[in-house]
Structures are given as structure tokens and as C-alpha cells.
Design a protein around this motif. Sequence first.
Motif, short mmCIF file in Angstrom:
data_model
loop_
_atom_site.label_atom_id
_atom_site.label_comp_id
_atom_site.label_asym_id
_atom_site.label_seq_id
_atom_site.Cartn_x
_atom_site.Cartn_y
_atom_site.Cartn_z
N HIS A 1 0.89 -2.59 -19.70
CA HIS A 1 0.69 -3.57 -20.76
C HIS A 1 -0.76 -3.53 -21.23
O HIS A 1 -1.65 -3.05 -20.52
CB HIS A 1 1.05 -4.99 -20.28
N LYS A 2 -0.99 -4.07 -22.40
CA LYS A 2 -2.34 -4.21 -22.92
C LYS A 2 -3.09 -5.23 -22.07
O LYS A 2 -2.48 -6.04 -21.37
CB LYS A 2 -2.32 -4.67 -24.38
N TYR B 1 -2.73 -2.75 -17.20
CA TYR B 1 -2.31 -1.48 -16.61
C TYR B 1 -1.78 -0.59 -17.72
O TYR B 1 -0.86 -0.99 -18.43
CB TYR B 1 -1.22 -1.72 -15.56
N PRO B 2 -2.40 0.57 -17.94
CA PRO B 2 -3.47 1.17 -17.15
C PRO B 2 -4.74 0.29 -17.11
O PRO B 2 -4.94 -0.57 -17.95
CB PRO B 2 -3.76 2.49 -17.87
N GLU B 3 -5.55 0.55 -16.10
CA GLU B 3 -6.74 -0.25 -15.88
C GLU B 3 -7.63 -0.27 -17.12
O GLU B 3 -7.97 0.78 -17.66
CB GLU B 3 -7.50 0.32 -14.68
N PRO B 4 -8.01 -1.47 -17.59
CA PRO B 4 -8.82 -1.54 -18.81
C PRO B 4 -10.30 -1.29 -18.52
O PRO B 4 -10.77 -1.44 -17.40
CB PRO B 4 -8.59 -2.98 -19.27
N SER B 5 -11.00 -0.93 -19.57
CA SER B 5 -12.47 -0.91 -19.52
C SER B 5 -12.95 -2.19 -20.20
O SER B 5 -12.33 -2.66 -21.17
CB SER B 5 -13.02 0.32 -20.24
N THR C 1 -10.21 -3.17 -23.07
CA THR C 1 -9.42 -2.19 -23.81
C THR C 1 -8.76 -1.19 -22.86
O THR C 1 -9.37 -0.75 -21.88
CB THR C 1 -10.31 -1.41 -24.79
N ASN C 2 -7.49 -0.86 -23.13
CA ASN C 2 -6.85 0.29 -22.50
C ASN C 2 -6.02 1.01 -23.55
O ASN C 2 -6.12 0.69 -24.74
CB ASN C 2 -6.03 -0.10 -21.26
N SER D 1 -5.98 -4.13 -26.75
CA SER D 1 -7.24 -4.77 -26.34
C SER D 1 -7.13 -6.28 -26.46
O SER D 1 -6.19 -6.81 -27.08
CB SER D 1 -8.40 -4.26 -27.20
N ASP D 2 -8.10 -6.97 -25.87
CA ASP D 2 -8.19 -8.42 -25.95
C ASP D 2 -9.65 -8.81 -25.77
O ASP D 2 -10.43 -8.06 -25.17
CB ASP D 2 -7.31 -9.08 -24.88
#
Length: 435
Positions: A219-220, A247-251, A294-295, A299-300
Motif C-alpha cells: 500500500h501507499k 509497504y514497500p518501505e517508504p522513504s 513516498t514509495n 505518497s502522503d
Amino acid sequence: MVRLVLVCLVLGLVGARDDDYPDEKVVERIPVFTTPSLRRLVNEGDRIRLPCFVDRLEGFVLLWKKGETIISVGERVISQDNGRTSLEAEKEGNWLVVEDARLEDGGEYTCHISAFHPQEISHSVKIRTRPAIRNMVDEVDASEGENATLSCILTAGEPTPEISWSKPGSVKPRALINSFGPDLNLVNVTWESAGVYQCTADNGFVTSSSANVHFRVRHKPYILRSDHYVHFSPGLGVKLSCTVPGYPEPSLTWFRGGFALSSLQYNMSRIGTKYSLYLNPEEASLGNYSCNATNTLGSDFKSIVVSNKVVPIEFVSAPISESDDEYLLQWVGTSGVQVSKYILITSKEDGSEMLEIELKPDSQTGLSWPAEFKLTGLEPATVYKAQVSGVNENGAGPFTQFIFGTQGTSFNPESEKLVSFSPARFLNVTKLCFN
């Protein structure tokens, strides 16, 4: 065999004829069991103990069998089980004892009495064995909005264990559809569905057996709600935090105003999904900060205001009153300078019966300025809301909202914290001041 022989003898008579005496009369006593048939469920490793008692044992012999196999005759044990079987004799019978029960010890046990017409009593024994379960796979992945199935398989256990599912540590297991059986079906999963799920096998044995399945949802990023305002006092540092599942792990990137902050210049850390920015007293400044996650799925972002006003307001009173017409509202504001007053606005949940109150803090401990106000004349089983703003030399801070109720109220209270508005927008407000 016990026989009662009744013979009429006439002593001292000589030459009596045979037909002068009646024939022998034989009476056979039939023993009666005093213990009922039993059905026993015994845990593996425990002791099996079965009774065989009659009203009068005198002259009879007891024989124990399991199925067609003879276990004991009289007081002699002939079972070949490495000494696990023994007899505990008592006046009118005995106990058959089997130590360290095993699965093969289950079955029908029969106690026989050596009467002319054999008598017997049967006991049924079932051995309950330790359950064992394992997962089919350690990890399962799915995308947000999809369905997924988590599976476990029984590997041991008699009687057949029941399989249940749980999500340890979860307050709201939203995605649980079927919580029993080897398969757990998750429908229309969300990021909140992710986590560790546990299948447990239980058949009443002393211990159960469990296995874990790690479920991940693609998911975002979602930045969870936390304090929108953080207090800043001159000479003190500031810590800003954002909790970001993804997930995937965001930056994650921190911004001040419209400018990105570098980890080479600022102290940043991460523990699990919680990202933090530490600003020392020289770096900290008032204004708007934000975290941007972001991934590959989206993003959020979330804004955080660093303010020298009275922020945040933390309510410490219970959400439900013990009274049906009163409520003691308690809160603590944070400020590095003196809080001159608090503005409290209360009303019913629908906004009616609004009341504005001004009052001073009760005391001060460091940066904390606690206060309380007792509301009276409330209606039973009714939901209310309170909004509090603190005022210091830097002005009035934003309002924090708190939902509460009188005794008898049934609701799920959630604070909608730090919602900013001006008290002047309200009309028909009764205003009270407490100096």
C-alpha cells in the motif's frame, strides 16, 4: 464358588433311612457391582485409575481385560508394559492403575468376576494427546483491496483440536472474517490488516500449540494522526515525529517551509515506522514543518506547527462520568511562559446548550499548566464536547476538542485534537469568567 449347603442331620439316631433326610439344596450368591461404568478422558502422560468393586468379594476372583487381552488375575498383574500397570487392592475390590498414559492405552477395560454366571463391568478410556500445529507458509503478501487466505495445518492431537485465529496485540482486528478453522479468509484488505496472525490448536490438553503467519499488505504510505502542534520554548530543543506504515518501505523527507532538510545537517532517526526529527535550541524556530513519505505506490504528507503558544492541550479526565448529571473536566496545557487563562467552550454533541468559560490554571509544574472545571446540571446518558484554548503572552493557542459523556452513555470516545477556530464565531454563548 460359594455354596450354602443346607443338610438336616439328626444326631444320635441310628438306622435311619435315606428317605428320612431331604436332598441337599444349593444356593448360589450373585455378586453385585457397587461402581458404575465410567467414561474417562485422560491426558497423555497422566495416570489412568479405574475401579472395580462389589458388595461382597469373599471367595471370588477379579480379572481385568483390555479388549481381549488379560491384564490381571486376582492380585497378579500379567500385563507386559514395563511395569506401568499395577493394582491397588481394597476390601471389596481393587483399582486398576496405568501410569504415564499413552495413546495406545485408550480403549475398553473390563473387570470380570469369577462367578458361576460371570459378571463384568466396562470402562471406556480415551487418551487426549498434546496438539501440534504449523503454518503452511511463514509470509503472505497481498495488495490493498485484495482478498487473502492464511492457512495452518494440524500435525498432532487427539481428540481433534479446534483451530482458532487471533491477531496478537491488535485492538481492532478489522479484517477477521472467519476466526475458526484451518483457513483464515481476509476480505478487501487494508494496510491495517497487515501484521502477525496466530493460529492456535486447542483440545483441552494442558498446553495448546500455536504458529504465526506474517501478513504484509502492499500500500501507499499513510502518515498516522498525531499532534498537529508542538510547543517551542526558547533554550529548549524540539522533537517532531511522524508514524508512517507503508509497504514497500517508504522513504521520508522532512521539510521546513518549502525547503527539504538534510540528514547530514539535522539529527534524524527511525524506530520501526516512527520517524523523528530533533531540533536543538539553535536550530529550532517557529513555523510550519512537514514530513513527506513516498514509495512506489504513492505518497502522503503531514504538517506540524512549531508554536510558542499553549500547545498541546492534553485531556486527562475519563471519557465517561461516574455521575449522571456532573462531569469533572481536567486537562494540562504546555507552555514555556505563564498561562494567563484558559478558554473553555462546552456544548452537547450537536452544538446546543453552548457555554463559554474563562478560568486560570490551577498550578504549574515545569512546562505543564493543569486546570479543571466541574460541569453540573448535565443530562443523564448524554454525549457532550469540550474545547479548550490556552492563552499566554504570545496569544491564544488553538483549541483542542474532547468528547465525553454522563453515566449511562454508550459511545466510543475519540479526541479530535487541536482543531483551530475562534470563539468569536459562536453566537448565543453564555460566558462566565473565573478569576
